[in-house]
Design an enzyme around this catalytic site. Structure first.
Site, PDB file in Angstrom:
ATOM      1  N   HIS A   1       0.824  -1.210   0.000  1.00  0.00           N
ATOM      2  CA  HIS A   1       0.000   0.000   0.000  1.00  0.00           C
ATOM      3  C   HIS A   1       0.858   1.258   0.000  1.00  0.00           C
ATOM      4  O   HIS A   1       2.085   1.218   0.219  1.00  0.00           O
ATOM      5  CB  HIS A   1      -0.923   0.007   1.219  1.00  0.00           C
ATOM      6  CG  HIS A   1      -0.210  -0.028   2.545  1.00  0.00           C
ATOM      7  ND1 HIS A   1       0.404   1.066   3.112  1.00  0.00           N
ATOM      8  CD2 HIS A   1      -0.034  -1.055   3.435  1.00  0.00           C
ATOM      9  CE1 HIS A   1       0.927   0.731   4.283  1.00  0.00           C
ATOM     10  NE2 HIS A   1       0.677  -0.556   4.497  1.00  0.00           N
TER      11      HIS A   1
ATOM     12  N   CYS B   1       3.732  -4.890   6.459  1.00  0.00           N
ATOM     13  CA  CYS B   1       3.289  -4.554   5.111  1.00  0.00           C
ATOM     14  C   CYS B   1       4.450  -4.026   4.269  1.00  0.00           C
ATOM     15  O   CYS B   1       5.487  -3.617   4.794  1.00  0.00           O
ATOM     16  CB  CYS B   1       2.186  -3.491   5.165  1.00  0.00           C
ATOM     17  SG  CYS B   1       0.639  -4.063   5.907  1.00  0.00           S
TER      18      CYS B   1
END
Length: 397
Positions: free
Chosen positions: A326, A344
């Protein structure tokens, strides 16, 4: 010469008892009462009988047994087999047109009607008419499928079938599953557990491949008095090849489109204690904006590692446990040089938006550079074992 019609007799109380020999009458179109052996074949040895299996009026018929209509002389012109909802079951005639055999399984707990016409060697037609009832299932087996019908997906997309009931006889069910492709593709089924079976090719799907999945499980005995209630078919398309590689140690992601390098992106990944997993991940979901709350991974408010960000942009899920790729503008100073995330893969908003625009559900992301590896089932992990090992998970291997 006139073709004469009768009905095979069977024990209507037992689903497993074979039908007795065919019965006939000297009256065209007449049929005998199930279990009544008093009728005899016509005296004329040239007269034909129609035998229908299961017998007229039979009950508790096994849904996985074929229905047959047979004549000993003349030809069968047409046969229709349908249930009490009006749904038809397909079938085929042999080359001599002397026997029709149903091609699909039957619904459990349904009443079926057999109708049609046969023609004697004298050219005269008679009607075929019979009814029977299938056994009632203890439980009905139904399937949910990914990808969706009509969807275009990435080259690593596994076919996933989720059953509403546990499958005991995996081999019987797997025999009813068929994958058809527009170009030759080698692949195999693999049982993840009793309620899920997946399929993947030996190598990534070729771009542009058209794929059809036949789940022909109506009438299958899945074991434990679980019977297939319906069949279904889905078709989907493989999109262009988009394969990404994340090197956690070097803090970089490369994206290849159609086999050619399209972009090199500085990234940050998981810090100590939140190490990003290495392995072949597959994009599962895509969100233009996603709330990310550390409470979902067990970090409570007040913990220095707690976060709750309402508008994480261009987020793409790659594990069930919460790893995403992201946009992460808050870590711009570390992207390309250090790992500071909670697992992440973060990058600039500009790069994240570009990457989001290139990918499809089912595209692979290959992560290297850490000693923490993907756990089976933590996302779509089908590509994290050799093909031979994966194939061993087939019930028909």
């Amino acid at each position: 010469m006139m073709l004469l019609i009768g009905t095979a007799c069977s024990d209507t109380k037992s689903a497993d008892s074979p039908p007795a020999g065919s019965q006939s009458s000297s009256t065209p179109g007449a049929s005998t009462t199930p279990g009544d052996d008093s009728s005899k074949p016509a005296d004329d040895p040239a007269a034909a009988n129609i035998k229908i299996v299961p017998a007229k009026g039979a009950s508790a018929v096994r849904p996985d047994k074929p229905v047959t209509v047979t004549t000993t002389a003349g030809t069968i012109q047409d046969v229709t087999l349908k249930d009490d909802d009006g749904d038809k079951v397909s079938g085929t005639l042999n080359s001599e047109k002397s026997q029709w055999t149903s091609a699909e399984g039957l619904k459990p707990g349904a009443t079926y009607t057999v109708s049609g016409t046969a023609q004697g060697t004298d050219g005269k037609s008679i009607e075929i008419d019979s009814t029977f009832t299938t056994l009632s299932a203890g439980s009905s087996l139904k399937a949910s499928v990914a990808p969706l019908n009509g969807e275009t997906v990435g080259v690593a997309m596994p076919i996933q079938i989720f059953w509403n009931r546990s499958v005991t006889d995996k081999a019987a069910v797997e025999k009813r599953l068929k994958v058809t492709t527009s170009v030759p593709v080698e692949g195999t089924w693999h049982w993840m557990n009793a309620k899920q079976v997946n399929y993947r090719p030996k190598a990534y799907w070729p771009a542009g491949t058209k794929v059809t999945v036949d789940i022909n499980t109506r009438g299958v005995n899945a074991g434990g008095d679980v019977w297939g209630a319906s069949s279904r078919k889905i078709s989907f398309t493989i999109g262009r090849s988009v394969v990404s590689h994340v090197d956690v140690a070097k803090h970089v992601m490369t994206v290849a489109i159609g086999g050619k390098l399209a972009r090199t992106i500085p990234i940050t990944a998981g810090k100590d204690g939140f190490t990003t997993r290495s392995g072949v991940k597959v994009i599962m979901e895509k969100f233009k904006t996603k709330r990310m709350d550390a409470a979902t991974i067990g970090i409570k408010p007040g913990d220095p590692n707690y976060y709750n960000i309402s508008n994480v942009q261009w987020a793409q899920r790659v594990t069930s446990s919460g790893e995403f790729i992201h946009g992460a503008p808050w870590s711009s100073g570390s992207q390309g040089s250090a790992n500071v995330s909670h697992g992440c893969v973060g990058m600039s908003l500009k790069d994240a938006q570009w990457f989001f625009g290139q990918t499809l559900r089912g595209d692979p992301v290959v992560v290297t550079g850490t000693s923490r590896h993907m756990e089976t089932g933590n996302g779509w992990t089908d590509w994290n074992q050799s093909y031979s090992s994966y194939k061993a998970g087939s019930a028909l291997a």
